[in-house]
Write a protein that holds these residues in place. Structure first.
Motif, PDB file in Angstrom:
ATOM      1  N   VAL A 130       0.787  -1.405  -0.044  1.00 46.81           N
ATOM      2  CA  VAL A 130       0.067  -0.016   0.097  1.00 46.81           C
ATOM      3  C   VAL A 130       0.939   1.305   0.098  1.00 46.81           C
ATOM      4  N   ASP A 131       2.019   1.418   0.859  1.00 43.49           N
ATOM      5  CA  ASP A 131       2.672   2.533   0.943  1.00 43.49           C
ATOM      6  C   ASP A 131       3.357   2.886  -0.172  1.00 43.49           C
ATOM      7  N   TYR A 132       3.920   1.985  -0.896  1.00 43.03           N
ATOM      8  CA  TYR A 132       4.652   2.121  -2.143  1.00 43.03           C
ATOM      9  C   TYR A 132       3.542   2.636  -3.310  1.00 43.03           C
ATOM     10  N   ASN A 133       2.507   1.959  -3.270  1.00 46.91           N
ATOM     11  CA  ASN A 133       1.515   2.337  -4.396  1.00 46.91           C
ATOM     12  C   ASN A 133       0.829   3.540  -4.214  1.00 46.91           C
ATOM     13  N   ALA A 134       0.684   3.788  -3.137  1.00 49.62           N
ATOM     14  CA  ALA A 134       0.223   5.360  -2.698  1.00 49.62           C
ATOM     15  C   ALA A 134       1.062   6.412  -3.004  1.00 49.62           C
ATOM     16  N   LYS A 135       2.416   6.270  -2.952  1.00 53.32           N
ATOM     17  CA  LYS A 135       3.470   7.045  -3.260  1.00 53.32           C
ATOM     18  C   LYS A 135       3.469   7.131  -4.710  1.00 53.32           C
ATOM     19  N   LEU A 136       3.277   6.064  -5.246  1.00 52.15           N
ATOM     20  CA  LEU A 136       3.405   6.078  -6.988  1.00 52.15           C
ATOM     21  C   LEU A 136       2.136   6.595  -7.274  1.00 52.15           C
ATOM     22  N   LEU A 137       1.107   6.385  -6.903  1.00 45.68           N
ATOM     23  CA  LEU A 137      -0.030   7.322  -7.345  1.00 45.68           C
ATOM     24  C   LEU A 137      -0.178   8.712  -7.114  1.00 45.68           C
ATOM     25  N   GLY A 138       0.386   9.198  -5.822  1.00 41.51           N
ATOM     26  CA  GLY A 138       0.498  10.614  -5.654  1.00 41.51           C
ATOM     27  C   GLY A 138       1.487  11.032  -6.482  1.00 41.51           C
ATOM     28  N   THR A 139       2.746  10.497  -7.044  1.00 41.68           N
ATOM     29  CA  THR A 139       3.437  11.172  -7.690  1.00 41.68           C
ATOM     30  C   THR A 139       2.842  11.443  -9.196  1.00 41.68           C
ATOM     31  N   ILE A 140       2.232  10.241  -9.832  1.00 41.55           N
ATOM     32  CA  ILE A 140       1.374  10.441 -10.887  1.00 41.55           C
ATOM     33  C   ILE A 140       0.358  11.686 -10.876  1.00 41.55           C
ATOM     34  N   VAL A 141      -0.325  11.816  -9.834  1.00 43.16           N
ATOM     35  CA  VAL A 141      -1.235  12.827 -10.013  1.00 43.16           C
ATOM     36  C   VAL A 141      -0.532  14.217  -9.804  1.00 43.16           C
ATOM     37  N   GLN A 142       0.447  14.484  -9.188  1.00 44.11           N
ATOM     38  CA  GLN A 142       1.281  15.545  -8.785  1.00 44.11           C
ATOM     39  C   GLN A 142       2.173  15.997 -10.171  1.00 44.11           C
ATOM     40  N   ASP A 143       2.765  15.067 -10.402  1.00 46.44           N
ATOM     41  CA  ASP A 143       4.004  15.253 -11.490  1.00 46.44           C
ATOM     42  C   ASP A 143       3.916  14.925 -12.823  1.00 46.44           C
ATOM     43  N   VAL A 144       2.676  14.230 -12.953  1.00 47.04           N
ATOM     44  CA  VAL A 144       2.243  13.782 -14.572  1.00 47.04           C
ATOM     45  C   VAL A 144       0.896  14.362 -14.581  1.00 47.04           C
ATOM     46  N   ALA A 145      -0.050  14.009 -14.067  1.00 51.73           N
ATOM     47  CA  ALA A 145      -1.298  14.572 -14.592  1.00 51.73           C
ATOM     48  C   ALA A 145      -1.489  16.011 -14.297  1.00 51.73           C
ATOM     49  N   LYS A 146      -0.779  16.624 -13.332  1.00 53.92           N
ATOM     50  CA  LYS A 146      -1.196  18.190 -13.387  1.00 53.92           C
ATOM     51  C   LYS A 146      -0.297  18.681 -14.547  1.00 53.92           C
ATOM     52  N   PRO A 147       1.026  18.428 -14.774  1.00 48.92           N
ATOM     53  CA  PRO A 147       1.572  19.176 -16.003  1.00 48.92           C
ATOM     54  C   PRO A 147       0.937  18.838 -17.332  1.00 48.92           C
ATOM     55  N   LEU A 148       0.203  17.750 -17.457  1.00 48.72           N
ATOM     56  CA  LEU A 148      -0.501  17.301 -18.547  1.00 48.72           C
ATOM     57  C   LEU A 148      -1.893  18.289 -18.705  1.00 48.72           C
ATOM     58  N   GLY A 149      -2.247  18.909 -17.578  1.00 50.01           N
ATOM     59  CA  GLY A 149      -3.583  19.504 -17.639  1.00 50.01           C
ATOM     60  C   GLY A 149      -4.718  18.752 -17.416  1.00 50.01           C
ATOM     61  N   TRP A 150      -4.623  17.326 -16.701  1.00 52.09           N
ATOM     62  CA  TRP A 150      -5.581  16.514 -16.526  1.00 52.09           C
ATOM     63  C   TRP A 150      -6.476  16.836 -15.406  1.00 52.09           C
ATOM     64  N   ARG A 151      -5.908  17.667 -14.234  1.00 44.43           N
ATOM     65  CA  ARG A 151      -6.497  18.090 -13.289  1.00 44.43           C
ATOM     66  C   ARG A 151      -7.339  19.367 -13.125  1.00 44.43           C
ATOM     67  N   ASP A 152      -7.143  20.101 -14.458  1.00 43.95           N
ATOM     68  CA  ASP A 152      -8.040  21.186 -14.502  1.00 43.95           C
ATOM     69  C   ASP A 152      -9.604  20.998 -14.382  1.00 43.95           C
TER      70      ASP A 152
END
Length: 334
Positions: free
Chosen positions: A312-334
């Motif tokens: 859980v801990d590793y995958n929660a970190k992985l998903l958090g990184t995707i949201v913050q450092d991949v999805a946001k720069p791509l504009g997926w969180r707008d």
């Protein structure tokens, strides 16, 4: 906004490096991961269903448990093999889990995929009649399941001429059914049937074009079929991707050797199949690669396959990184 979900096969095995060693650990960890993913801003928690394997096999108790522990995250399957299902019992289970979650289920169904068991659905008591095959039965069961969750009567009363629908009913569930499609032909059928479309990192055909372009063509065929069939509303489309941003030494130890992945072509069930590449690297590198992925751009939902046995801990970190450092720069969180 583009939705992001995680997709887990729910592997468990007592091998070195695995923190998911038993079925019980796998189930409990997925509940906790759904909670952590919701807190990280992930939109969906999806599980793959496999029988006769050390993976998740019975999704509705798990989805119900996720539902009572979370508030907003979508909960789904990607996918349920309909060859194994009793469609009316499944309708009852699905409605109950959907009610417990407050109407957040997104159920992906399919005719099944290659598996470890030889015609395993026959051991469940489902043997196709003469002149039919398991794929025919899967589609027929899907039709009955969709009718049942829509409130259609499926049997008569013991006395008189009354008609009965399965209970409970969960309003809106019938609009949240998806079909897992591996070809352009089945994508067209999905659109004609009025289901949403799920397309994974595997297509069971190959035309020589890159995976993302073939998948984007599949999506366009689906949307055209939906419109021409006269269905109301806008259908949803999800694609699955392996996205592994490397931000620390632990990431490098696990996945540093998987950089520069490419599409692969091989034989599956006697025919050519094309497998999509993995996106592994620094977050900014992944962002630029995903910008050019035609199918990702065409879809409204991206399901990220996760290495669930890392815990859980590793995958929660992985998903958090995707949201913050991949999805946001791509504009997926707008």
């Amino acid at each position: 906004m583009k939705r992001i979900g995680f997709l887990s096969f729910g592997h468990y095995q007592a091998v070195p490096g695995s923190v998911t060693r038993t079925a019980g650990e796998s189930l409990l960890q997925h509940v906790e991961l759904a909670v952590a993913a919701e807190e990280a801003g992930v939109d969906g928690a999806y599980v793959r269903v496999h029988h006769f394997a050390n993976q998740l096999a019975s999704p509705f108790p798990l989805l119900a448990a996720m539902g009572v522990r979370t508030k907003t995250i979508e909960l789904g399957t990607a996918v349920i093999d309909m060859r194994y299902e009793n469609p009316l019992y499944m309708a009852e289970d699905a409605a109950a889990a959907d009610l417990l979650s407050g109407g957040r289920l997104q159920l992906g169904l399919s005719r099944g995929s290659p598996e470890t068991a030889l015609n395993g659905y026959e051991a469940f008591g489902y043997v196709p009649a003469e002149g039919r095959d398991a794929a025919d039965d899967a589609r027929a069961k899907t039709e009955l399941f969709r009718a049942a969750i829509s409130g259609a009567p499926v049997t008569r009363t013991a006395r008189g001429n009354g008609l009965l629908a399965v209970q409970p009913q969960s309003p809106g569930l019938s609009e949240r059914i998806w079909w897992g499609s591996g070809t352009r032909a089945t994508a067209q059928w999905t659109g004609e049937q009025g289901m949403n479309l799920m397309s994974s990192t595997l297509l069971t055909e190959d035309t020589g074009v890159p995976f993302d372009e073939l998948q984007a063509e599949q999506i366009e065929i689906f949307r055209t079929a939906w419109r021409e069939a006269g269905h109301e509303g806008v259908p949803r489309v999800s694609v699955s991707r392996s996205i592994l941003p490397i931000t620390d030494d632990m990431d490098r130890r696990y996945f540093g050797g998987e950089r520069n992945s490419e599409d692969q072509v091989g034989y599956l069930d006697g025919g050519l199949a094309r497998f999509g590449k993995s996106y592994v690297g620094e977050p900014d590198e992944i962002v630029e690669q995903l910008r050019t992925d035609a199918a990702v751009q065409a879809a409204d939902t991206v399901l990220v396959t996760i290495p669930n046995q890392l815990g859980v801990d590793y995958n929660a970190k992985l998903l958090g990184t995707i949201v913050q450092d991949v999805a946001k720069p791509l504009g997926w969180r707008d």
